[in-house]
Write an enzyme that holds these catalytic residues in place. Structure first.
Site, PDB file in Angstrom:
ATOM      1  N   GLN A   1      51.273  26.324  99.861  1.00 19.96           N
ATOM      2  CA  GLN A   1      51.359  25.946 101.280  1.00 19.96           C
ATOM      3  C   GLN A   1      50.210  26.591 102.072  1.00 19.96           C
ATOM      4  OE1 GLN A   1      54.665  27.045  99.748  1.00 19.96           O
ATOM      5  NE2 GLN A   1      54.433  24.965  99.057  1.00 19.96           N
TER       6      GLN A   1
ATOM      7  N   ASN B   1      57.180  21.994  95.988  1.00 26.18           N
ATOM      8  CA  ASN B   1      56.631  21.319  97.173  1.00 26.18           C
ATOM      9  C   ASN B   1      55.101  21.402  97.089  1.00 26.18           C
ATOM     10  OD1 ASN B   1      56.809  24.114  97.508  1.00 26.18           O
ATOM     11  ND2 ASN B   1      57.331  24.048  99.668  1.00 26.18           N
ATOM     12  N   ALA B   2      54.602  22.375  96.355  1.00 24.66           N
ATOM     13  CA  ALA B   2      53.168  22.560  96.183  1.00 24.66           C
ATOM     14  C   ALA B   2      52.620  21.591  95.144  1.00 24.66           C
ATOM     15  CB  ALA B   2      52.885  23.993  95.732  1.00 24.66           C
TER      16      ALA B   2
ATOM     17  N   THR C   1      59.139  17.753 101.607  1.00 25.89           N
ATOM     18  CA  THR C   1      58.804  17.084 100.350  1.00 25.89           C
ATOM     19  C   THR C   1      60.066  16.602  99.625  1.00 25.89           C
ATOM     20  OG1 THR C   1      58.835  19.200  99.207  1.00 25.89           O
ATOM     21  CG2 THR C   1      56.701  18.462 100.044  1.00 25.89           C
TER      22      THR C   1
ATOM     23  N   ASP D   1      31.443  18.586 101.149  1.00 24.26           N
ATOM     24  CA  ASP D   1      30.806  17.311 100.781  1.00 24.26           C
ATOM     25  C   ASP D   1      31.427  16.108 101.492  1.00 24.26           C
ATOM     26  OD1 ASP D   1      32.954  18.284  98.924  1.00 24.26           O
ATOM     27  OD2 ASP D   1      32.867  16.200  98.241  1.00 24.26           O
TER      28      ASP D   1
ATOM     29  N   GLY E   1      42.794  23.380  98.804  1.00 24.68           N
ATOM     30  CA  GLY E   1      41.996  23.501  97.585  1.00 24.68           C
ATOM     31  C   GLY E   1      42.208  24.846  96.905  1.00 24.68           C
ATOM     32  N   LYS E   2      43.415  25.400  97.085  1.00 26.03           N
ATOM     33  CA  LYS E   2      43.728  26.720  96.507  1.00 26.03           C
ATOM     34  C   LYS E   2      43.625  26.689  94.978  1.00 26.03           C
ATOM     35  CE  LYS E   2      47.669  26.448  98.631  1.00 26.03           C
ATOM     36  NZ  LYS E   2      47.438  25.305  99.534  1.00 26.03           N
TER      37      LYS E   2
ATOM     38  N   THR F   1      49.355  15.485  96.877  1.00 25.87           N
ATOM     39  CA  THR F   1      49.403  15.701  95.430  1.00 25.87           C
ATOM     40  C   THR F   1      50.835  15.611  94.922  1.00 25.87           C
ATOM     41  OG1 THR F   1      47.608  17.244  95.823  1.00 25.87           O
ATOM     42  CG2 THR F   1      48.594  17.320  93.653  1.00 25.87           C
ATOM     43  N   THR F   2      51.800  16.025  95.748  1.00 27.47           N
ATOM     44  CA  THR F   2      53.191  16.067  95.298  1.00 27.47           C
ATOM     45  C   THR F   2      53.936  14.787  95.648  1.00 27.47           C
ATOM     46  OG1 THR F   2      53.222  18.451  95.498  1.00 27.47           O
ATOM     47  CG2 THR F   2      55.354  17.366  95.582  1.00 27.47           C
TER      48      THR F   2
HETATM   49  P1  GDP Z   1      45.907  22.918  97.033  1.00 26.56           P
HETATM   50  O1  GDP Z   1      47.325  22.488  97.223  1.00 26.56           O
HETATM   51  O2  GDP Z   1      45.465  23.866  98.111  1.00 26.56           O
HETATM   52  O3  GDP Z   1      45.623  23.451  95.659  1.00 26.56           O
HETATM   53  O4  GDP Z   1      45.015  21.590  97.221  1.00 26.56           O
HETATM   54  P2  GDP Z   1      45.321  20.128  96.608  1.00 26.56           P
HETATM   55  O5  GDP Z   1      45.007  20.138  95.174  1.00 26.56           O
HETATM   56  O6  GDP Z   1      46.666  19.643  97.025  1.00 26.56           O
HETATM   57  O7  GDP Z   1      44.286  19.252  97.428  1.00 26.56           O
HETATM   58  C1  GDP Z   1      42.925  19.487  97.379  1.00 26.56           C
HETATM   59  C2  GDP Z   1      42.219  18.211  96.909  1.00 26.56           C
HETATM   60  O8  GDP Z   1      40.842  18.331  97.133  1.00 26.56           O
HETATM   61  C3  GDP Z   1      42.342  17.955  95.416  1.00 26.56           C
HETATM   62  O9  GDP Z   1      42.302  16.562  95.196  1.00 26.56           O
HETATM   63  C4  GDP Z   1      41.085  18.618  94.838  1.00 26.56           C
HETATM   64  O10 GDP Z   1      40.680  18.066  93.603  1.00 26.56           O
HETATM   65  C5  GDP Z   1      40.098  18.290  95.917  1.00 26.56           C
HETATM   66  N1  GDP Z   1      39.016  19.253  96.119  1.00 26.56           N
HETATM   67  C6  GDP Z   1      39.046  20.612  96.069  1.00 26.56           C
HETATM   68  N2  GDP Z   1      37.845  21.115  96.430  1.00 26.56           N
HETATM   69  C7  GDP Z   1      37.059  20.056  96.738  1.00 26.56           C
HETATM   70  C8  GDP Z   1      35.714  19.907  97.219  1.00 26.56           C
HETATM   71  O11 GDP Z   1      34.989  20.869  97.455  1.00 26.56           O
HETATM   72  N3  GDP Z   1      35.266  18.630  97.435  1.00 26.56           N
HETATM   73  C9  GDP Z   1      36.041  17.522  97.204  1.00 26.56           C
HETATM   74  N4  GDP Z   1      35.526  16.339  97.443  1.00 26.56           N
HETATM   75  N5  GDP Z   1      37.295  17.636  96.749  1.00 26.56           N
HETATM   76  C10 GDP Z   1      37.799  18.868  96.528  1.00 26.56           C
HETATM   77  P1  IMO Z   2      50.322  23.137  98.657  1.00 30.76           P
HETATM   78  O1  IMO Z   2      50.644  24.400  97.914  1.00 30.76           O
HETATM   79  C1  IMO Z   2      50.903  20.563 102.118  1.00 30.76           C
HETATM   80  C2  IMO Z   2      54.831  20.703 104.039  1.00 30.76           C
HETATM   81  C3  IMO Z   2      55.613  19.408 103.930  1.00 30.76           C
HETATM   82  C4  IMO Z   2      56.401  19.456 105.215  1.00 30.76           C
HETATM   83  C5  IMO Z   2      56.726  20.947 105.345  1.00 30.76           C
HETATM   84  C6  IMO Z   2      58.119  21.323 104.852  1.00 30.76           C
HETATM   85  O2  IMO Z   2      50.008  21.984  97.785  1.00 30.76           O
HETATM   86  O3  IMO Z   2      49.274  23.387  99.688  1.00 30.76           O
HETATM   87  P2  IMO Z   2      59.152  21.618 102.421  1.00 30.76           P
HETATM   88  O4  IMO Z   2      59.340  20.619 101.312  1.00 30.76           O
HETATM   89  O5  IMO Z   2      58.306  22.792 102.040  1.00 30.76           O
HETATM   90  O6  IMO Z   2      60.440  22.022 103.060  1.00 30.76           O
HETATM   91  O7  IMO Z   2      58.343  20.796 103.559  1.00 30.76           O
HETATM   92  O8  IMO Z   2      55.755  21.636 104.595  1.00 30.76           O
HETATM   93  N1  IMO Z   2      54.358  21.245 102.752  1.00 30.76           N
HETATM   94  C7  IMO Z   2      53.107  21.127 102.307  1.00 30.76           C
HETATM   95  N2  IMO Z   2      52.049  20.466 102.831  1.00 30.76           N
HETATM   96  N3  IMO Z   2      50.765  21.263 100.969  1.00 30.76           N
HETATM   97  C8  IMO Z   2      51.810  21.939 100.463  1.00 30.76           C
HETATM   98  O9  IMO Z   2      51.703  22.760  99.386  1.00 30.76           O
HETATM   99  C9  IMO Z   2      53.060  21.866 101.112  1.00 30.76           C
HETATM  100  N4  IMO Z   2      54.280  22.384 100.869  1.00 30.76           N
HETATM  101  C10 IMO Z   2      55.054  22.022 101.888  1.00 30.76           C
HETATM  102  O10 IMO Z   2      54.769  18.294 103.874  1.00 30.76           O
HETATM  103  O11 IMO Z   2      55.582  19.104 106.289  1.00 30.76           O
HETATM  104 MG    MG Z   3      48.426  20.727  97.448  1.00 33.52          MG
END
Ligand code: GDP
Ligand code: IMO
Ligand code: MG
Length: 430
Positions: free
Chosen positions: A223, A38-39, A128, A335, A15-16, A301-302
């Site tokens: 990541q 990949n993010a 990814t 939640d 949830g960054k 997400t990706t």
């Molecule tokens: P990131 O890669 O760390 O930015 O996280 P992602 O966006 O890949 O995944 C986090 C997911 O959780 C997304 O679908 C967000 O919309 C959702 N999310 C973030 N914070 C919360 C929360 O507090 N509660 C819920 N239910 N969803 C959240």
């Molecule tokens: P965000 O920023 C979750 C995981 C891949 C795989 C490993 C190597 O959204 O948190 P790569 O394509 O980087 O060589 O894959 O790392 N991975 C992630 N998993 N969130 C990410 O980014 C990721 N970025 C890479 O699923 O296991």
């Molecule tokens: Mg993500």
């Protein structure tokens, strides 16, 4: 003035994006410092729902300057699509700058990543498939092409010729794939360069001026700490350092400037791709944690892959906190636990008769450890409308407090939904 790194403290997707979007209005610069597409960072705010892959999550704040740092690997086609999508939806990207030192993900990187994964068979990493590993490998072997090179015809042609000389031999002999045309690839990347020209620059003066003027700066991680190339569950990791050290390296900010490291973690654990995951669960508990059918379901997400889910692992988190100097926790998705009658936290690992309080390097050993769980009562009350810590159910407060105690880090924020205002802030660092 604050220079704050916001890093993923687990295996990514903590949830960054949500946390950076909330904090961005207090910063003058937001710098994405590592990884590539990949993010996938989800931002839900007044302007809509966005899935960002390369553009920093500070882009929605009109007063913030957003930088893609030298530690990022950039796929120009993906970046151009992302910029176009943001502009179409009314989000300005005029204050987006890309370091001319950032490396470019080339088509052969994507091919190599996917062909390598296919060749690994059972031993696949679960990447990814976006060319991340090969792009970082070429950066290290010094045949990489940098964003700045795309703006100089002669340099690009020279660097691409050198790279393709190696890559085409690799593609044809080792993988049996078709070679890439120097001419076509050159023209395509030259065009990307001209389209990104207004964004690509030497970001060093912008960053240094901000530091000199004591402007608040956020460093946005991609990541997570457990995917770190050195300290993660190697080889099931990404190819960069996603933690606090990477934040400094990939943004060009000296470590001594960092005033705080926020570790973002879910109230439970998820992982995409292969690799050990001691607290992983399946069955009904996994279904609850995955929240299928909601917009925040645990689906990548990706890549759209279903995320593996499990209980909160305090052993891993303590390890991540120590390695990265995490001083503040942002606990997201509390939640998601709202309906559970009982909630487990892993407080240690047992192997034979020994207890371990940090993850061993050997994956075979890590895969066999037995998590030692502590069980806490659930609160079975919705928390999504709560906006102050005191108003959280007593069991939820106790759960959060126990997590912080076990990790050894104070609480900064708790998020109780994906929207911009679904946040409870307890301690401010910026
Ligand atoms: P990131 O890669 O760390 O930015 O996280 P992602 O966006 O890949 O995944 C986090 C997911 O959780 C997304 O679908 C967000 O919309 C959702 N999310 C973030 N914070 C919360 C929360 O507090 N509660 C819920 N239910 N969803 C959240
Ligand atoms: P965000 O920023 C979750 C995981 C891949 C795989 C490993 C190597 O959204 O948190 P790569 O394509 O980087 O060589 O894959 O790392 N991975 C992630 N998993 N969130 C990410 O980014 C990721 N970025 C890479 O699923 O296991
Ligand atoms: Mg993500």
């Amino acid at each position: 003035m604050p220079v704050v790194a916001v890093i993923g403290a687990q295996w990514g997707d903590e949830g960054k994006g949500h946390i950076v979007d909330i904090l961005a209005e207090r910063a003058r610069l937001v710098i994405r410092y590592g990884g590539g597409n990949n993010a996938g960072h989800t931002v839900v705010n007044r302007q809509g729902t966005f899935k960002l892959h390369i553009v920093p999550s500070g882009v929605f704040d009109p007063a913030t300057v957003n930088i893609i740092g030298s530690g990022v690997v950039v796929d120009p086609a993906v970046l151009l699509r992302e910029i176009a999508d943001l502009e179409t939806r009314g989000i300005s990207t005029t204050r987006l700058f890309i370091s001319d030192r950032a490396h470019v993900i080339m088509p052969y990187h994507v091919m190599q990543d996917q062909l390598d994964e296919a060749a690994r068979g059972e031993a696949k990493i679960g990447t990814t498939g976006r060319g991340i590993g090969p792009a970082y490998a070429d950066k290290m072997t010094r045949i990489g092409i940098r964003m700045g090179d795309l703006l100089h015809e002669e340099t690009l042609l020279r660097r691409l010729r050198q790279a393709l000389d190696v890559k085409n031999r690799l593609l044809t002999t080792l993988y049996g794939a078709q070679p890439l045309s120097l001419h076509e690839t050159f023209l395509k990347y030259l065009e990307y360069g001209s389209k990104l020209d207004r964004h690509v620059t030497d970001v060093h003066p912008i960053v240094q001026r901000a530091l000199e003027k004591d402007m608040p700066i956020l460093l946005e991680g991609a990541q997570g700490a457990l995917l770190d190339i050195d300290h993660g569950t190697y080889p099931y990791v990404t190819s960069s350092p996603p933690g606090a050290a990477g934040a400094c390296q990939g943004s060009g900010i000296a470590p001594s400037y960092l005033t705080s490291v926020i570790g973002v973690c879910k109230a439970y654990t998820t992982r995409v791709g292969e690799g050990p995951f001691p607290t992983e669960v399946d069955g009904a508990t996994a279904d609850t944690l995955r929240q299928i059918g909601t917009p925040w379901a645990e689906v990548g997400t990706t890549t759209g892959r279903l995320r593996r889910v499990g209980w909160f692992d305090a052993v891993m988190m303590r390890y991540a906190a120590r390695l990265n100097g995490i001083d503040t926790l942002a606990i997201t998705k509390l939640d998601v636990l709202d309906t559970l009658p009982r909630i487990k936290i892993c407080v240690g690992y047992r192997r034979n008769d020994t207890e371990l309080d940090y993850p061993p390097a050997n994956n075979a050993v890590l895969s066999q450890v037995e998590p030692i769980y502590e069980e806490l009562p659930g609160w079975q009350t919705p928390t999504t409308a709560v906006r102050s810590f005191d108003r959280l159910p007593a069991e939820a407060r106790a759960y959060v407090a126990r997590v912080c105690e076990l990790v050894g880090v104070r609480l900064g924020m708790v998020s109780i939904g994906p929207a911009h205002d679904q946040i409870i802030e307890v301690n401010r660092v910026i």
